[in-house]
Design a protein around this motif. Structure first.
Motif, PDB file in Angstrom:
ATOM      1  N   HIS A 207       9.427 -14.358   6.419  1.00 60.76           N
ATOM      2  CA  HIS A 207      10.079 -13.073   6.188  1.00 60.76           C
ATOM      3  C   HIS A 207       9.379 -12.367   5.033  1.00 60.76           C
ATOM      4  O   HIS A 207       9.176 -12.967   3.963  1.00 60.76           O
ATOM      5  N   VAL A 208       9.040 -11.099   5.231  1.00 57.15           N
ATOM      6  CA  VAL A 208       8.593 -10.228   4.160  1.00 57.15           C
ATOM      7  C   VAL A 208       9.769  -9.327   3.803  1.00 57.15           C
ATOM      8  O   VAL A 208      10.295  -8.619   4.665  1.00 57.15           O
ATOM      9  N   VAL A 209      10.182  -9.356   2.545  1.00 56.04           N
ATOM     10  CA  VAL A 209      11.404  -8.672   2.107  1.00 56.04           C
ATOM     11  C   VAL A 209      11.070  -7.633   1.047  1.00 56.04           C
ATOM     12  O   VAL A 209      10.302  -7.898   0.126  1.00 56.04           O
ATOM     13  N   VAL A 210      11.658  -6.445   1.205  1.00 54.43           N
ATOM     14  CA  VAL A 210      11.523  -5.368   0.223  1.00 54.43           C
ATOM     15  C   VAL A 210      12.908  -5.072  -0.350  1.00 54.43           C
ATOM     16  O   VAL A 210      13.820  -4.708   0.410  1.00 54.43           O
ATOM     17  N   PRO A 211      13.116  -5.224  -1.656  1.00 57.38           N
ATOM     18  CA  PRO A 211      14.404  -4.839  -2.241  1.00 57.38           C
ATOM     19  C   PRO A 211      14.517  -3.314  -2.293  1.00 57.38           C
ATOM     20  O   PRO A 211      13.569  -2.628  -2.694  1.00 57.38           O
ATOM     21  N   LEU A 212      15.661  -2.807  -1.885  1.00 62.18           N
ATOM     22  CA  LEU A 212      15.885  -1.367  -1.817  1.00 62.18           C
ATOM     23  C   LEU A 212      17.047  -0.950  -2.710  1.00 62.18           C
ATOM     24  O   LEU A 212      17.991  -1.712  -2.911  1.00 62.18           O
ATOM     25  N   ARG A 213      16.981   0.275  -3.183  1.00 63.46           N
ATOM     26  CA  ARG A 213      18.181   0.893  -3.716  1.00 63.46           C
ATOM     27  C   ARG A 213      19.030   1.306  -2.514  1.00 63.46           C
ATOM     28  O   ARG A 213      18.493   1.850  -1.535  1.00 63.46           O
ATOM     29  N   PRO A 214      20.337   1.053  -2.552  1.00 63.41           N
ATOM     30  CA  PRO A 214      21.178   1.362  -1.373  1.00 63.41           C
ATOM     31  C   PRO A 214      21.458   2.852  -1.241  1.00 63.41           C
ATOM     32  O   PRO A 214      22.572   3.324  -1.453  1.00 63.41           O
ATOM     33  N   GLU A 215      20.423   3.590  -0.858  1.00 63.42           N
ATOM     34  CA  GLU A 215      20.511   5.048  -0.793  1.00 63.42           C
ATOM     35  C   GLU A 215      20.586   5.569   0.639  1.00 63.42           C
ATOM     36  O   GLU A 215      21.136   6.646   0.879  1.00 63.42           O
ATOM     37  N   GLU A 216      20.005   4.840   1.572  1.00 61.71           N
ATOM     38  CA  GLU A 216      19.902   5.320   2.949  1.00 61.71           C
ATOM     39  C   GLU A 216      20.659   4.398   3.887  1.00 61.71           C
ATOM     40  O   GLU A 216      20.908   3.233   3.583  1.00 61.71           O
TER      41      GLU A 216
ATOM     42  N   ASP B  89       0.820  -1.214   0.000  1.00 61.89           N
ATOM     43  CA  ASP B  89       0.000   0.000   0.000  1.00 61.89           C
ATOM     44  C   ASP B  89       0.855   1.267   0.000  1.00 61.89           C
ATOM     45  O   ASP B  89       0.398   2.334  -0.415  1.00 61.89           O
ATOM     46  N   LEU B  90       2.083   1.142   0.469  1.00 55.34           N
ATOM     47  CA  LEU B  90       3.009   2.272   0.480  1.00 55.34           C
ATOM     48  C   LEU B  90       3.792   2.373  -0.833  1.00 55.34           C
ATOM     49  O   LEU B  90       4.673   3.221  -0.963  1.00 55.34           O
ATOM     50  N   GLY B  91       3.473   1.508  -1.791  1.00 55.11           N
ATOM     51  CA  GLY B  91       4.108   1.562  -3.092  1.00 55.11           C
ATOM     52  C   GLY B  91       5.364   0.727  -3.212  1.00 55.11           C
ATOM     53  O   GLY B  91       6.112   0.870  -4.186  1.00 55.11           O
ATOM     54  N   LEU B  92       5.613  -0.166  -2.259  1.00 50.41           N
ATOM     55  CA  LEU B  92       6.808  -1.001  -2.271  1.00 50.41           C
ATOM     56  C   LEU B  92       6.479  -2.394  -2.803  1.00 50.41           C
ATOM     57  O   LEU B  92       5.365  -2.895  -2.603  1.00 50.41           O
ATOM     58  N   THR B  93       7.431  -3.021  -3.463  1.00 49.47           N
ATOM     59  CA  THR B  93       7.260  -4.380  -3.948  1.00 49.47           C
ATOM     60  C   THR B  93       7.796  -5.349  -2.901  1.00 49.47           C
ATOM     61  O   THR B  93       8.912  -5.181  -2.411  1.00 49.47           O
ATOM     62  N   THR B  94       7.008  -6.336  -2.544  1.00 54.45           N
ATOM     63  CA  THR B  94       7.375  -7.258  -1.477  1.00 54.45           C
ATOM     64  C   THR B  94       7.588  -8.669  -2.008  1.00 54.45           C
ATOM     65  O   THR B  94       6.969  -9.083  -2.990  1.00 54.45           O
TER      66      THR B  94
ATOM     67  N   ALA C  49      13.766  -2.921  -7.024  1.00 52.85           N
ATOM     68  CA  ALA C  49      14.312  -2.183  -5.884  1.00 52.85           C
ATOM     69  C   ALA C  49      13.847  -0.730  -5.933  1.00 52.85           C
ATOM     70  O   ALA C  49      13.752  -0.130  -7.006  1.00 52.85           O
ATOM     71  N   SER C  50      13.556  -0.182  -4.776  1.00 48.43           N
ATOM     72  CA  SER C  50      13.039   1.182  -4.714  1.00 48.43           C
ATOM     73  C   SER C  50      13.674   1.934  -3.559  1.00 48.43           C
ATOM     74  O   SER C  50      14.314   1.343  -2.686  1.00 48.43           O
ATOM     75  N   GLY C  51      13.493   3.241  -3.561  1.00 48.13           N
ATOM     76  CA  GLY C  51      13.855   4.058  -2.410  1.00 48.13           C
ATOM     77  C   GLY C  51      12.682   4.124  -1.449  1.00 48.13           C
ATOM     78  O   GLY C  51      11.589   3.621  -1.739  1.00 48.13           O
ATOM     79  N   LEU C  52      12.899   4.771  -0.321  1.00 44.50           N
ATOM     80  CA  LEU C  52      11.864   4.837   0.703  1.00 44.50           C
ATOM     81  C   LEU C  52      11.222   6.223   0.829  1.00 44.50           C
ATOM     82  O   LEU C  52      10.285   6.400   1.605  1.00 44.50           O
ATOM     83  N   ALA C  53      11.699   7.204   0.067  1.00 43.63           N
ATOM     84  CA  ALA C  53      11.209   8.577   0.263  1.00 43.63           C
ATOM     85  C   ALA C  53       9.706   8.691   0.015  1.00 43.63           C
ATOM     86  O   ALA C  53       8.976   9.241   0.844  1.00 43.63           O
ATOM     87  N   ARG C  54       9.244   8.146  -1.108  1.00 44.69           N
ATOM     88  CA  ARG C  54       7.822   8.247  -1.400  1.00 44.69           C
ATOM     89  C   ARG C  54       6.989   7.432  -0.415  1.00 44.69           C
ATOM     90  O   ARG C  54       5.930   7.884   0.058  1.00 44.69           O
ATOM     91  N   ALA C  55       7.452   6.222  -0.089  1.00 46.39           N
ATOM     92  CA  ALA C  55       6.721   5.392   0.874  1.00 46.39           C
ATOM     93  C   ALA C  55       6.672   6.071   2.236  1.00 46.39           C
ATOM     94  O   ALA C  55       5.655   6.000   2.949  1.00 46.39           O
ATOM     95  N   ARG C  56       7.742   6.744   2.607  1.00 45.47           N
ATOM     96  CA  ARG C  56       7.781   7.449   3.900  1.00 45.47           C
ATOM     97  C   ARG C  56       6.739   8.577   3.926  1.00 45.47           C
ATOM     98  O   ARG C  56       6.061   8.782   4.935  1.00 45.47           O
TER      99      ARG C  56
END
Length: 293
Positions: free
Chosen positions: A170-179, A154-159, A283-290
């Protein structure tokens, strides 16, 4: 005997006494699953969970590279509270099999890679039952896992989903290594807190088992620097030799946390497409989901 070019000493040593699974069987399992497993290990520091005399007996975690490890096993320097330390990285079949030769039943991986150790490229929510009778808690754990996945989507992340090979998922979200880890863990905690607010009778963030009752723990602590997670296809030190297995979301209601094992994984891989194929493309960033949160 040799497996993947590695000499296996005492190949008949039994590591799983209830199942007759020997060191040779473990080595051959890891050699056979390497093509699927290595993408999830590549470039990640490893903590080794070793059982010299098999499960049920003395075991230990080893982070620092032992002095007797061969030069062809890759290592990487990491910063610890005690100063810099070299840890093993598994990038090829031979190194993975060598861990089995060392009676490392379960390698545990960092959530970041050597190129950017302080920036994770995945977020993990660990849904874990609190009661000792995992069978009675299975419906709760499955519901909790579903809610966690839906909240992140719902926050726009792929799980992505996997069994732990133990008692949960485990629920895993691939991230871009930005943070950094602090930012990622803070986000994971905020999501978990929102889930607990919605379902206080089902979910908890309480680390102490005595205070959880029969609620499902939403464990976010793995999202920290130097913390580790059981990677896909790793064997767990439990009777039956279960493995942590990627599964599709529509399998959640059918596949138990410890259902996939060394013995039946081959049939599963032959019959099903890889549910984690192409994971890094999402993989995504977290800014929009945040902001949405």
């Amino acid at each position: 005997m040799k497996v993947a070019g590695v000499e296996i000493s005492k190949p008949d040593k039994v590591l799983f006494p209830d199942d007759g699974i020997t060191k040779a069987v473990l080595a051959e399992y890891y050699a056979g699953v390497a093509d699927r497993m290595l993408p999830h290990l590549k470039d990640r520091p490893i903590n080794m969970q070793r059982f010299p005399d098999g499960i049920g007996k003395f075991s230990f975690y080893e982070k620092k590279v032992p002095s007797h490890f061969p030069d062809w096993v890759r290592t990487v320097e990491v910063q610890t509270a005690d100063g810099p330390q070299r840890q093993v990285v598994i990038d090829d079949r031979r190194s993975l099999v060598y861990l089995a030769q060392q009676a490392c039943i379960t390698p545990h991986t960092w959530l970041s890679r050597a190129e950017h150790l302080d920036r994770p490229d995945q977020l993990v929510l660990d849904l874990d039952p609190s009661a000792p009778d995992e069978q009675s808690d299975l419906a709760k754990v499955r519901r909790a896992t579903r809610l966690a996945g839906e909240a992140l989507e719902d926050l726009g992340l792929t799980t992505y989903l996997k069994t732990t090979g133990s008692r949960g998922y485990h629920v895993v979200v691939p991230l871009r290594p930005e943070e950094g880890f602090d930012e990622v863990r803070a986000f994971a905690r905020a999501v978990a807190e929102r889930l607990v607010e919605r379902e206080p009778d089902l979910l908890t963030l309480e680390a102490r088992k005595a205070n959880r009752g029969d609620r499902v723990l939403v464990d976010i602590l793995r999202n920290g620097y130097g913390q580790t997670v059981v990677p896909p296809y790793a064997v767990r030190a439990r009777p039956g030799a279960p493995v942590s297995a990627p599964i599709a979301w529509d399998e959640l209601s059918r596949v138990r946390p410890a259902q996939v094992t060394i013995a039946n994984l081959g049939r599963r891989l032959a019959a099903k497409d890889d549910p984690w194929a192409g994971m890094r493309r999402h993989a995504s960033g977290l800014a929009r989901a945040r902001r949405r949160l």
